[in-house]
Design a protein around this motif. Structure first.
Motif, short mmCIF file in Angstrom:
data_model
loop_
_atom_site.label_atom_id
_atom_site.label_comp_id
_atom_site.label_asym_id
_atom_site.label_seq_id
_atom_site.Cartn_x
_atom_site.Cartn_y
_atom_site.Cartn_z
N GLN A 7 3.82 -5.78 -45.64
CA GLN A 7 4.22 -6.49 -46.84
C GLN A 7 4.40 -5.54 -48.02
OE1 GLN A 7 5.12 -9.57 -47.67
NE2 GLN A 7 4.93 -10.38 -45.60
N ALA A 8 3.52 -4.53 -48.10
CA ALA A 8 3.60 -3.57 -49.19
C ALA A 8 4.89 -2.76 -49.14
CB ALA A 8 2.40 -2.63 -49.14
N LYS A 9 5.43 -2.58 -47.94
CA LYS A 9 6.67 -1.80 -47.77
C LYS A 9 7.92 -2.67 -47.74
CE LYS A 9 4.25 1.74 -45.02
NZ LYS A 9 4.16 2.38 -43.68
N ALA A 10 7.74 -3.99 -47.81
CA ALA A 10 8.87 -4.89 -47.63
C ALA A 10 9.84 -4.91 -48.79
CB ALA A 10 8.35 -6.30 -47.36
N GLY A 11 9.37 -4.58 -50.01
CA GLY A 11 10.25 -4.62 -51.17
C GLY A 11 10.58 -6.05 -51.58
N GLY A 12 11.77 -6.26 -52.14
CA GLY A 12 12.18 -7.59 -52.53
C GLY A 12 11.77 -7.97 -53.95
N ALA A 13 11.92 -9.26 -54.26
CA ALA A 13 11.65 -9.75 -55.61
C ALA A 13 10.19 -9.59 -56.00
CB ALA A 13 12.06 -11.22 -55.72
N ALA A 14 9.28 -9.80 -55.04
CA ALA A 14 7.85 -9.66 -55.35
C ALA A 14 7.52 -8.23 -55.74
CB ALA A 14 7.01 -10.09 -54.15
N VAL A 36 1.76 -18.64 -56.88
CA VAL A 36 1.21 -17.59 -56.02
C VAL A 36 1.97 -17.45 -54.70
CG1 VAL A 36 -0.49 -18.96 -54.75
CG2 VAL A 36 -0.97 -16.57 -55.28
N SER A 37 2.62 -18.52 -54.23
CA SER A 37 3.36 -18.44 -52.97
C SER A 37 4.57 -17.51 -53.07
CB SER A 37 3.82 -19.84 -52.53
OG SER A 37 4.66 -20.42 -53.51
N PHE A 38 4.89 -17.05 -54.27
CA PHE A 38 5.96 -16.05 -54.47
C PHE A 38 5.60 -14.76 -53.75
CE2 PHE A 38 8.01 -12.71 -57.06
CZ PHE A 38 9.34 -13.13 -56.98
N PHE A 39 4.28 -14.50 -53.64
CA PHE A 39 3.79 -13.30 -52.95
C PHE A 39 3.47 -13.67 -51.50
CE2 PHE A 39 2.85 -12.80 -57.45
CZ PHE A 39 3.34 -11.52 -57.70
#
Length: 343
Positions: free
Chosen positions: A145-152, A244-247
């Protein structure tokens, strides 16, 4: 009680509480046992119907665990003496009273175990906002998840420009024991919850680990963040829960969902010999791994950022969701006015 269980209940000695519990019991196929401050024969007339009897008993039912601690321990130890018993410590008070209440429950548990001859198991509900040993696959998921990038990730970068405590990485260095074993863990402590809350939960963890090491079945699983009335009545918490579900993969659950899932996990722990709750299963390499199995953490272990550091960004997300329709409407209005001027 809907599953037909024998429930020995102890709650505060307040009539409305017991009127509600009596109603639940009457509508179920289970059996409710509860303490009274005087003999039932002195409270209820033999000719009274169920409704009248319940109303008469409600003011005399229950007890304050902080005031009659040893008596409650002995009483629980005496109820259904020939049956296996599971003692669930599900308590909370604000501030330092929480610590005292957990200590009282610990004393009651110890007294009941000493009194009973049949096996006694323990049950706790752990908070996701704590430090826990976690399975390797959860640790690896947080790294992905930390490497996924994106809006978060973009929001996290912006948030860190304003606060160094915002969106802290969830992946912690692995811990290595003296014998060379490697353990992964998560630090989800939420500082505003305060030291009393953390201490009270730590006391429950110690009781769970000591009892499990002594051969007792201990169901001590992490319950998810839930939209309870006591939480969402705080506007800031309610907004944080909405955003919080944004993350990913964070999720906040409705009370009914949390209750059903945690009940199912409890029943599994108490009845399946392969559960980590059973010390004979041999699943735990370290006492702390008791809490690594059967966790319903709502994404706290697998998200890219620590739970305590995404509160403010989650509020921003929630406010944006609320404001977006109005912003869009304003933008359309401005565009319409511009087009009107052109033509």
């Amino acid at each position: 009680m809907a599953l037909g269980a024998n429930v020995i209940a102890v709650d505060l000695d307040r009539a409305p509480i017991w009127e509600r519990l009596f109603k639940i019991a009457r509508q179920s196929c289970g059996t409710l046992y509860f303490p009274l401050n005087k003999p039932q024969s002195e409270i209820v007339d033999e000719s009274a119907d169920f409704a009248a009897g319940d109303k008469a008993m409600a003011p005399h039912a229950g007890a304050n665990l902080l005031e009659v601690t040893p008596q409650i321990g002995r009483w629980i130890g005496s109820v259904l003496p020939g049956k296996p018993l599971t003692i669930g410590s599900y308590v909370y008070l604000d501030g330092e009273a929480h610590v005292r209440l957990v200590l009282a429950c610990d004393a009651i548990t110890a007294t009941a175990i000493e009194t009973r001859k049949q096996p006694t198991s323990l049950a706790f509900l752990c908070t996701p906002t704590d430090v826990h040993a976690i399975p390797r696959d959860a640790y690896d998921a947080a790294r992905r998840q930390a490497k996924a990038g994106g809006a978060a990730a973009l929001l996290a970068t912006v948030a860190r420009l304003f606060s160094k405590t915002a969106c802290v990485p969830n992946v912690q260095p692995e811990a290595v024991s003296e014998d060379g074993e490697s353990f992964t863990y998560v630090d989800a402590l939420v500082v505003p919850q305060g030291p009393n809350y953390a201490l009270a939960k730590r006391m429950q963890h110690w009781r769970a680990m000591l009892s499990h090491s002594a051969g007792c079945i201990v169901s001590s699983n992490i319950a998810p963040s839930t939209k309870t009335v006591s939480v969402v009545k705080n506007r800031s918490f309610a907004l944080a829960y909405e955003g919080v579900s944004f993350f990913k993969p964070m999720e906040i659950f409705e009370p009914a969902t949390s209750h059903s899932v945690m009940t199912a996990i409890l029943l599994y722990d108490l009845n399946d010999k392969t559960s980590a709750a059973n010390p004979k299963s041999g699943k735990t390499r370290n006492p702390l791994e008791l809490f690594a199995y059967g966790s319903f953490h709502g994404g706290v272990w697998r998200t890219a950022y620590t739970f305590g550091s995404i509160g403010a960004p989650s509020v921003v997300v929630a406010l944006f969701k609320i404001a977006f329709p109005y912003i869009a409407l304003l933008a359309l209005l401005i565009i319409s006015l511009k087009l009107t001027q052109v033509f």
